[in-house]
Every structure is written in structure tokens, then in C-alpha cells.
Design an enzyme around this catalytic site. Structure first.
Site, PDB file in Angstrom:
ATOM      1  N   TYR A   1      76.896  61.420   9.364  1.00  0.00           N
ATOM      2  CA  TYR A   1      76.693  60.322   8.419  1.00  0.00           C
ATOM      3  C   TYR A   1      75.351  59.659   8.704  1.00  0.00           C
ATOM      4  CZ  TYR A   1      77.720  56.144   5.659  1.00  0.00           C
ATOM      5  OH  TYR A   1      77.671  55.130   4.748  1.00  0.00           O
TER       6      TYR A   1
ATOM      7  N   TYR B   1      79.314  50.176  10.169  1.00  0.00           N
ATOM      8  CA  TYR B   1      79.679  51.456  10.790  1.00  0.00           C
ATOM      9  C   TYR B   1      79.476  51.276  12.293  1.00  0.00           C
ATOM     10  CZ  TYR B   1      80.243  56.584  10.888  1.00  0.00           C
ATOM     11  OH  TYR B   1      80.697  57.869  11.091  1.00  0.00           O
TER      12      TYR B   1
HETATM   13  P1  NAD Z   1      89.707  62.491   7.406  1.00  0.00           P
HETATM   14  O1  NAD Z   1      90.624  61.385   7.753  1.00  0.00           O
HETATM   15  O2  NAD Z   1      90.132  63.447   6.338  1.00  0.00           O
HETATM   16  O3  NAD Z   1      89.344  63.381   8.668  1.00  0.00           O
HETATM   17  C1  NAD Z   1      89.291  62.922   9.986  1.00  0.00           C
HETATM   18  C2  NAD Z   1      90.295  63.723  10.769  1.00  0.00           C
HETATM   19  O4  NAD Z   1      90.075  63.593  12.169  1.00  0.00           O
HETATM   20  C3  NAD Z   1      91.737  63.289  10.528  1.00  0.00           C
HETATM   21  O5  NAD Z   1      92.475  64.394  10.040  1.00  0.00           O
HETATM   22  C4  NAD Z   1      92.218  62.884  11.913  1.00  0.00           C
HETATM   23  O6  NAD Z   1      93.569  63.202  12.111  1.00  0.00           O
HETATM   24  C5  NAD Z   1      91.318  63.734  12.777  1.00  0.00           C
HETATM   25  N1  NAD Z   1      91.210  63.312  14.182  1.00  0.00           N
HETATM   26  C6  NAD Z   1      90.917  62.087  14.664  1.00  0.00           C
HETATM   27  N2  NAD Z   1      90.902  62.113  16.019  1.00  0.00           N
HETATM   28  C7  NAD Z   1      91.192  63.390  16.381  1.00  0.00           C
HETATM   29  C8  NAD Z   1      91.338  64.055  17.630  1.00  0.00           C
HETATM   30  N3  NAD Z   1      91.191  63.394  18.802  1.00  0.00           N
HETATM   31  N4  NAD Z   1      91.645  65.372  17.650  1.00  0.00           N
HETATM   32  C9  NAD Z   1      91.802  66.052  16.482  1.00  0.00           C
HETATM   33  N5  NAD Z   1      91.674  65.474  15.267  1.00  0.00           N
HETATM   34  C10 NAD Z   1      91.368  64.161  15.227  1.00  0.00           C
HETATM   35  O7  NAD Z   1      88.332  61.787   7.031  1.00  0.00           O
HETATM   36  P2  NAD Z   1      86.888  62.346   6.609  1.00  0.00           P
HETATM   37  O8  NAD Z   1      86.157  61.134   6.168  1.00  0.00           O
HETATM   38  O9  NAD Z   1      86.993  63.481   5.697  1.00  0.00           O
HETATM   39  O10 NAD Z   1      86.268  62.803   7.997  1.00  0.00           O
HETATM   40  C11 NAD Z   1      85.853  64.109   8.289  1.00  0.00           C
HETATM   41  C12 NAD Z   1      84.429  64.076   8.858  1.00  0.00           C
HETATM   42  O11 NAD Z   1      83.528  63.661   7.839  1.00  0.00           O
HETATM   43  C13 NAD Z   1      84.258  63.092  10.012  1.00  0.00           C
HETATM   44  O12 NAD Z   1      83.383  63.653  10.983  1.00  0.00           O
HETATM   45  C14 NAD Z   1      83.564  61.927   9.334  1.00  0.00           C
HETATM   46  O13 NAD Z   1      82.819  61.127  10.224  1.00  0.00           O
HETATM   47  C15 NAD Z   1      82.667  62.684   8.376  1.00  0.00           C
HETATM   48  N6  NAD Z   1      82.070  61.881   7.297  1.00  0.00           N
HETATM   49  C16 NAD Z   1      82.847  61.160   6.436  1.00  0.00           C
HETATM   50  C17 NAD Z   1      82.259  60.393   5.439  1.00  0.00           C
HETATM   51  C18 NAD Z   1      83.112  59.594   4.479  1.00  0.00           C
HETATM   52  O14 NAD Z   1      82.581  58.743   3.772  1.00  0.00           O
HETATM   53  N7  NAD Z   1      84.395  59.839   4.411  1.00  0.00           N
HETATM   54  C19 NAD Z   1      80.866  60.396   5.292  1.00  0.00           C
HETATM   55  C20 NAD Z   1      80.081  61.165   6.166  1.00  0.00           C
HETATM   56  C21 NAD Z   1      80.698  61.897   7.165  1.00  0.00           C
END
Ligand code: NAD
Length: 286
Positions: free
Chosen positions: A172, A182
Site C-alpha cells: 500500500y 494507516y
Molecule cells: P483481507 O481481510 O481479505 O485479507 C487479509 C487476510 O490476512 C485475512 O484473511 C486474515 O485472516 C489474514 N491474516 C491476518 N493475520 C494472519 C496471520 N498471522 N496468518 C495468516 N493469515 C493472516 O483484506 P485485504 O485488504 O484484501 O488484504 C490483503 C492484502 O492486501 C494485505 O496485505 C493488505 O495490506 C493489502 N492491501 C489492501 C488494501 C485495501 O484497501 N484493502 C490496499 C492495499 C493493499
């Protein structure tokens, strides 16, 4: 044969991990999933009960098949690292072999090898706190779950990744620009993840011919993002200010990921690729 992908960080059908799984499945890959242990029961029972059937639909009308779901907690590398209170926690005691090393071993036993490793997970217990108010424990927890988890996954899966394979993670823009809200060291964790993407691209490229890239994704109202609390504001900001004034669909990130792990991207490694409607390119809000 088709490619086999292990996707860490899917616990529902809202996030980027799910969208990446779908794009890879649509491209013909076999899908293995790693689900955070405390979320495993709900995810598996929802899958079984058909709750995700609508969102399992692929462009050709078929449903995405998930070959196997593995319990995973990416903050623990091996059983030795797991403290007693976690071992005996009832959400963990019902599952086994969920440390990174054990999951890699299980996948090896079950399937022999993989071609694609996806890291789509992050966690920052103090994400709602400004960095100046973040504890050492919270900061290190953010790094452990959100950055080292990738180092560990790649380290343990590399020996079973077929040469020519690739990995991808999600980052991000808060790593490089100030995004108030954040917090908790999550901006630091994303900076680590991006720097590690370069170093790991070198090491995994030289040693195993594996590519390592990360996608800097725009805001999506996933479960994790809703926990941060400012996601609607970030989505609206992007709509107002990005070069492309449209909603960002998880599918667009999924498709970019599918490209980056495919042979079409065979010369791309160590890169941070923006999939954000171009918001990163703006210098001012307009
Ligand atoms: P999401 O909730 O779908 O995914 C996050 C996942 O991480 C969840 O399924 C959670 O259970 C899992 N998780 C947390 N701790 C864990 C651990 N210790 N072991 C295994 N799994 C674990 O949300 P998302 O937003 O799709 O996130 C996915 C990626 O995308 C992340 O790296 C997030 O930082 C990144 N991201 C998200 C956004 C946004 O706006 N949503 C923007 C940029 C980047």
C-alpha cells in the site's frame, strides 16, 4: 499441466486474496489456500454451505474449485515458536500443522510442488494508532504479520517452487507517502515488504529462478481494511482525485496479479506495480 498456486490470506470472498485466486483459477491454475487459523472454521463452513457460490463464478460460468484449504498462522515459523497460550487456545487446538514450515511440508506431501506463491495477508494490532503512539510490541507485531510473514513463506516454499515460478504480495502506498490513519507501524511494514521484494527478487532469482513482485493496490473495502476505519474515506478520495475516476474492483488487482505471476511477465521481478487507478501518480488532490 496447469500451474499450481498457494494463496496465503483468504478467509472470505471480499478481499484481494480471493480475487487473485479467481483470476488464477480462470487462467487454469489449481488453487490451494492458506487461511488464518482463527478464521478457518467459518471460511470452510461457508464454502461448504455454498455461501460463496455466487462469487466463485468464473468468466466462463464455471465455479472456482479450491483443491485444498490449509490452516495457517504466518507469524509462527515452526512449532517451537508457538507459545503455550496459543497452543491451548481453543481456536487453534482444533487444527494442526499451521506454522509456515509445517504448511510448506504438508503442501509438499500433498502435491510435491507449486508454481505460484501469493501473500495476501497483513495484520497490525495497533493500526488505528498514530505511529507516535504505537508501542514497540504493536510495531513489531505489524512487521511480523505483514512483512516477515512473506520472507518466511518464500523461504519455506522456495524449495518446492518450480523454476520459472513467481510470487506476489500486496502493498500500500502508505509505505512511501504519508497516509494519516494507516498507523501502528503498518506503513513501516509495507516499506519493509517493498524493500524485501527487491532483495528477495535477487536472492530467489539467482538461487531458484523465481520472480518476486508486489502490487501496490488502491483502497478496497475488505474485512481487513474496514478494521482500519478510514477505508470509505480513502475510496472516496481516490474517486475524486485519481486519473481514472471509477471504482477499483478487486478483480482488477486479481488480473494484474495473474499477469505478474504468468510467463507474460517473465522479465519482471523486484518491482512494485501500482494497481490503483493511477492515484499514485498524482502530486496534488484536485
Ligand atoms: P483481507 O481481510 O481479505 O485479507 C487479509 C487476510 O490476512 C485475512 O484473511 C486474515 O485472516 C489474514 N491474516 C491476518 N493475520 C494472519 C496471520 N498471522 N496468518 C495468516 N493469515 C493472516 O483484506 P485485504 O485488504 O484484501 O488484504 C490483503 C492484502 O492486501 C494485505 O496485505 C493488505 O495490506 C493489502 N492491501 C489492501 C488494501 C485495501 O484497501 N484493502 C490496499 C492495499 C493493499
Amino acid at each position: 499441466r496447469g500451474k499450481r498456486a498457494f494463496i496465503a490470506g483468504v478467509a472470505d470472498d471480499n478481499g484481494y486474496g480471493w480475487a487473485i485466486a479467481k483470476s488464477l483459477a480462470a487462467a487454469g491454475a489449481e488453487i490451494l489456500i492458506g487461511t488464518w487459523v482463527p478464521a478457518l472454521n467459518i471460511f470452510e463452513s461457508s464454502l461448504r454451505r455454498g455461501k460463496f457460490d455466487e462469487s466463485r463464478k468464473l468468466p466462463d460460468g464455471s465455479l472456482m474449485e479450491i483443491t485444498k484449504v490449509y490452516p495457517l498462522d504466518a507469524v509462527f515459523d515452526s512449532l517451537d515458536d508457538v507459545p503455550e497460550d496459543v497452543k491451548t487456545n481453543k481456536r487453534y487446538a482444533g487444527s494442526s500443522n499451521w506454522t509456515v514450515q509445517e504448511v510448506a511440508e504438508s503442501v509438499k506431501q500433498d502435491f510435491g510442488s507449486i508454481d505460484i506463491l501469493v501473500h495476501s495477508l497483513a495484520n497490525g494490532p495497533e493500526v488505528t494508532k498514530p505511529l507516535l503512539e504505537t508501542s514497540r510490541k504493536g510495531y513489531l507485531a505489524a512487521i511480523s504479520a505483514s512483512s516477515y510473514s512473506f520472507v518466511s513463506l518464500l523461504k519455506h516454499f522456495l524449495p518446492i517452487m518450480n523454476p520459472g515460478g513467481a510470487s506476489i504480495s500486496l502493498t500500500y502506498i502508505a509505505s512511501e507517502r504519508i497516509i494519516p490513519g494507516y498507523g501502528g507501524g503498518m506503513s513501516s511494514a509495507k516499506a519493509s515488504l517493498e524493500s524485501d521484494t527487491r532483495v528477495l527478487a535477487f536472492e530467489a532469482g539467482r538461487k531458484h529462478k523465481i520472480r518476486v513482485n508486489t502490487i501496490s493496490a488502491g483502497p478496497l473495502g475488505s474485512r481487513a481494511a474496514k478494521a482500519i476505519g478510514f477505508i470509505d474515506m480513502m475510496i472516496n478520495y481516490s474517486l475524486a482525485n485519481a486519473p481514472l475516476q471509477k471504482e477499483l474492483h478487486a478483480e482488477e488487482v486479481g488480473n494484474a496479479a495473474a499477469f505478474l505471476v504468468s510467463p507474460l511477465a517473465s522479465a519482471i521481478t523486484g518491482a512494485v506495480v501500482y494497481v490503483d487507478n493511477g492515484l499514485n501518480a498524482m502530486g496534488v488532490g484536485v
